[in-house]
Design an enzyme around this catalytic site. Structure first.
Site, mmCIF file in Angstrom:
data_model
loop_
_atom_site.group_PDB
_atom_site.id
_atom_site.type_symbol
_atom_site.label_atom_id
_atom_site.label_comp_id
_atom_site.label_asym_id
_atom_site.label_seq_id
_atom_site.Cartn_x
_atom_site.Cartn_y
_atom_site.Cartn_z
ATOM 1 N N HIS A 47 36.201 41.708 36.322
ATOM 2 C CA HIS A 47 36.427 40.393 36.947
ATOM 3 C C HIS A 47 37.731 40.399 37.745
ATOM 4 O O HIS A 47 37.805 39.833 38.837
ATOM 5 C CB HIS A 47 36.518 39.302 35.880
ATOM 6 C CG HIS A 47 35.275 39.095 35.076
ATOM 7 N ND1 HIS A 47 35.171 39.489 33.757
ATOM 8 C CD2 HIS A 47 34.087 38.532 35.391
ATOM 9 C CE1 HIS A 47 33.976 39.159 33.298
ATOM 10 N NE2 HIS A 47 33.291 38.589 34.260
ATOM 11 N N GLN A 89 20.998 40.200 40.088
ATOM 12 C CA GLN A 89 21.617 38.886 40.322
ATOM 13 C C GLN A 89 22.201 38.815 41.735
ATOM 14 O O GLN A 89 22.053 37.805 42.437
ATOM 15 C CB GLN A 89 22.716 38.638 39.285
ATOM 16 C CG GLN A 89 23.606 37.436 39.605
ATOM 17 C CD GLN A 89 24.584 37.126 38.497
ATOM 18 O OE1 GLN A 89 24.197 36.552 37.488
ATOM 19 N NE2 GLN A 89 25.840 37.483 38.671
ATOM 20 N N ALA A 99 38.625 43.820 33.242
ATOM 21 C CA ALA A 99 39.145 44.423 34.477
ATOM 22 C C ALA A 99 38.145 44.332 35.637
ATOM 23 O O ALA A 99 38.545 44.311 36.800
ATOM 24 C CB ALA A 99 39.529 45.881 34.212
ATOM 25 N N GLY A 141 29.923 41.025 41.132
ATOM 26 C CA GLY A 141 29.920 42.434 40.736
ATOM 27 C C GLY A 141 28.548 43.054 40.947
ATOM 28 O O GLY A 141 27.519 42.409 40.738
ATOM 29 N N GLN A 142 28.538 44.328 41.346
ATOM 30 C CA GLN A 142 27.263 45.045 41.515
ATOM 31 C C GLN A 142 26.652 45.447 40.179
ATOM 32 O O GLN A 142 25.530 45.918 40.130
ATOM 33 C CB GLN A 142 27.478 46.298 42.373
ATOM 34 C CG GLN A 142 27.694 45.958 43.838
ATOM 35 C CD GLN A 142 28.187 47.134 44.649
ATOM 36 O OE1 GLN A 142 28.417 48.218 44.118
ATOM 37 N NE2 GLN A 142 28.371 46.925 45.938
HETATM 38 O O1 PAF Z 1 27.522 36.798 36.515
HETATM 39 C C1 PAF Z 1 27.859 35.785 35.874
HETATM 40 O O2 PAF Z 1 28.877 35.755 35.171
HETATM 41 C C2 PAF Z 1 26.996 34.543 35.941
HETATM 42 O O3 PAF Z 1 25.663 34.861 35.979
HETATM 43 C C3 PAF Z 1 27.375 33.600 37.104
HETATM 44 C C4 PAF Z 1 27.152 34.251 38.457
HETATM 45 C C5 PAF Z 1 28.831 33.179 36.967
HETATM 46 C C6 PAF Z 1 26.498 32.334 37.061
HETATM 47 O O4 PAF Z 1 26.668 31.644 35.862
#
Ligand code: PAF
Length: 286
Positions: free
Chosen positions: A37, A155, A35, A149-150
């Site tokens: 994503h 990242q 959910a 996503g946070q």
């Molecule tokens: O967050 C993720 O799923 C991965 O790190 C990403 C940003 C798709 C890069 O492979």
């Protein structure tokens, strides 16, 4: 929704959408969609006319002893979720399509500063792998905006820095973490948890909330708060990887004077490593 596997088909489909005057939004993923994503894709569909998602389990961002081989691959269910969330085009390259010269000779993108410490310390090479694949995907899709996503707070900081430092004309949007009812942050890796491990896992977010509440009422002894929380984690069976209070814009260790804070943690139970974070602004009413 159209699913394509080659960069050539991807570029052709995006070019057509552009020719129709559409704004392009992009949601990169590694699949096994939940959910959280779906919320990113729904946001993309609100913000742009044409939504591109990718599913690629990127070998470059996994360490030698990590879960690259076992990472769940669930394409059919993912496609259904993407359609329901409003995705128009799905890109599912294989490793040879993404790294035709092999991974060893691939040009790397390395983001300094925000990549260091936290997950950057415990997963050497991880953020270089992320920055490299995200740069490649951005060049392939050339979106107007991209949504992350946070939950992966560091990242997101790495990607914002990358886009700024390399002058990429892409707006980066961070979306709030989606949680289960008991507070556990949704993650593809939650599927690795046994029933007992899943039951104790909400301790992570609960302790972040307790730490934030204490800081909001004036506590500035971060070390004391960290010790208390880590004791709770280990009582529940977690091995702490890191638990830190940082300034949320720069990601440098927080001082008592900082007002924008984020508490970040990584902890393992059995063979599963989970991350979570809680960002808050002491100048904003709760
Ligand atoms: O967050 C993720 O799923 C991965 O790190 C990403 C940003 C798709 C890069 O492979």
């Amino acid at each position: 929704m159209n699913t394509v596997k080659s960069v050539r088909e991807l570029r052709a489909a995006v070019a057509q959408a552009r020719a129709e005057g559409k704004q392009i939004a992009f949601v990169p993923t590694m699949g096994n969609l939940h959910a959280g994503h779906a919320a990113l894709v729904e946001k993309a569909a609100q913000r742009a006319d044409f939504v591109v998602a990718s599913i690629f389990v990127n070998p470059l961002q996994f360490g030698p002893n990590e879960d690259l081989e076992s990472y769940p691959r669930t394409l059919l269910a993912d496609q259904e979720r993407l359609v329901a969330a409003g995705c128009h085009l799905l890109f599912t390259p294989d490793v040879a399509e993404m790294y035709p010269q092999g991974t060893d000779s691939q040009t790397r993108v390395s983001v300094t500063g925000v990549s260091e410490g936290l997950c950057g310390a415990s997963r050497p090479g991880h953020f270089e792998g992320v920055a490299t694949v995200v740069s490649k995907l951005f060049n392939m899709v050339q979106p107007d905006l991209a949504i992350f996503g946070q939950k992966d707070f560091q990242q997101l900081a790495v990607i914002r820095t990358l886009v700024r430092d390399l002058n990429m004309p892409i707006q980066i949007i961070g979306e709030p973490t989606v949680r289960a009812e008991d507070g556990l942050a949704l993650s593809s890796r939650n599927g690795y948890l046994s029933a007992e491990q899943r039951e104790v896992a909400p301790v992570l977010y609960r302790s972040l909330q307790e730490m934030a509440a204490a800081i909001k009422t004036g506590e500035r002894d971060y070390a004391k708060l960290i010790n208390t929380a880590q004791a709770q984690h280990s009582a529940a069976g977690f091995r702490s990887d890191y638990l830190e209070v940082r300034e949320s814009n720069s990601l440098r260790p927080a001082t008592a004077a900082d007002r924008q804070l984020v508490i970040l943690l990584a902890a393992s139970i059995g063979n599963t490593r989970l991350i979570d974070n809680l960002a808050f602004d002491l100048d904003m009413p709760a």
